[in-house]
Write an enzyme that holds these catalytic residues in place. Structure first.
Site, PDB file in Angstrom:
ATOM      1  N   SER A  39       0.836  -1.183   0.000  1.00 12.54           N
ATOM      2  CA  SER A  39       0.000   0.000   0.000  1.00 12.54           C
ATOM      3  C   SER A  39       0.878   1.243   0.000  1.00 12.54           C
ATOM      4  O   SER A  39       1.988   1.218   0.550  1.00 12.54           O
ATOM      5  CB  SER A  39      -0.878   0.007   1.251  1.00 12.54           C
ATOM      6  OG  SER A  39      -1.488   1.260   1.460  1.00 12.54           O
ATOM      7  N   TYR A  51      -1.662  -1.430  10.368  1.00  8.23           N
ATOM      8  CA  TYR A  51      -1.716  -1.733   8.940  1.00  8.23           C
ATOM      9  C   TYR A  51      -0.541  -1.088   8.209  1.00  8.23           C
ATOM     10  O   TYR A  51       0.160  -1.743   7.437  1.00  8.23           O
ATOM     11  CB  TYR A  51      -3.050  -1.235   8.360  1.00  8.23           C
ATOM     12  CG  TYR A  51      -3.153  -1.405   6.867  1.00  8.23           C
ATOM     13  CD1 TYR A  51      -3.431  -2.655   6.317  1.00  8.23           C
ATOM     14  CD2 TYR A  51      -2.969  -0.332   6.003  1.00  8.23           C
ATOM     15  CE1 TYR A  51      -3.531  -2.823   4.944  1.00  8.23           C
ATOM     16  CE2 TYR A  51      -3.067  -0.493   4.628  1.00  8.23           C
ATOM     17  CZ  TYR A  51      -3.343  -1.738   4.105  1.00  8.23           C
ATOM     18  OH  TYR A  51      -3.434  -1.913   2.748  1.00  8.23           O
TER      19      TYR A  51
END
Length: 184
Positions: A86, A100
């Protein structure tokens, strides 16, 4: 379609995924690590510790486990690995997704370490980092006012068209990160 139901937090299930794949196809050419979870957690209310281990088990440890199990087969085929990350690994997009973002930063570093170790054995390892743009809700907050399906970049990373690329982080965000920076 060939589907294997597994809990990637369990080492036995990870080994089973690889062995069933070998039993069915006889080899592994490409490993795409795409399993992930997102859990909210903040420092201020101590909730990050409640989510941290679960996120790391899926987003990082499971990737290390399945990559380790698949590596001998990928060495045989001179295959390649694509890890899905990401843009949040490089830039904090929200303050309640701490675990995350840490997991994705770790995944990017794991990719580089794998590329270094497996490269001399003919295995390429890359990361594809996607932005939030492909979901549609922020697709117009990009420099080019469009979005690209991340699947296209994953297919490129896994193909012979990228045979000279390893240890790299290929970003698919259509300038989303830049658009955020410029809009401030």
């Amino acid at each position: 379609m060939f589907v294997i139901k597994a809990d990637l937090t369990l080492d036995g299930d990870v080994r089973n995924v690889i062995s069933q794949t070998i039993d069915k196809f006889g080899k592994i050419n490409i490993l795409i690590n795409n399993a992930e979870i997102v859990r909210n957690g903040r420092l201020i209310d101590n909730s990050v510790l409640k989510t941290f281990d679960d996120v790391m088990k899926i987003n990082l440890r499971a990737v290390v486990a399945i990559t380790t199990s698949a590596a001998p087969h990928l060495i045989r085929t001179k295959g390649n690995i694509v890890n899905i990350s990401s843009v949040g690994a490089e830039r904090i997009l929200r303050n309640d997704h701490i675990a995350y973002f840490i997991s994705k930063a770790g995944l990017n570093h794991f990719t580089r370490a794998c590329a270094m170790e497996l490269g001399n054995r003919g295995v390429r390892v890359n990361t594809v980092s996607v932005g939030d743009v492909y979901r549609g809700r922020s697709r117009y907050n990009t420099c080019i006012h469009t979005y690209i399906d991340p699947e296209e970049l994953v297919l490129y990373a896994a193909s012979n068209k990228s045979k000279e690329i390893t240890g790299s982080n290929l970003v698919n965000d259509c300038g989303n990160v830049v658009a955020h920076v410029n809009s401030r």
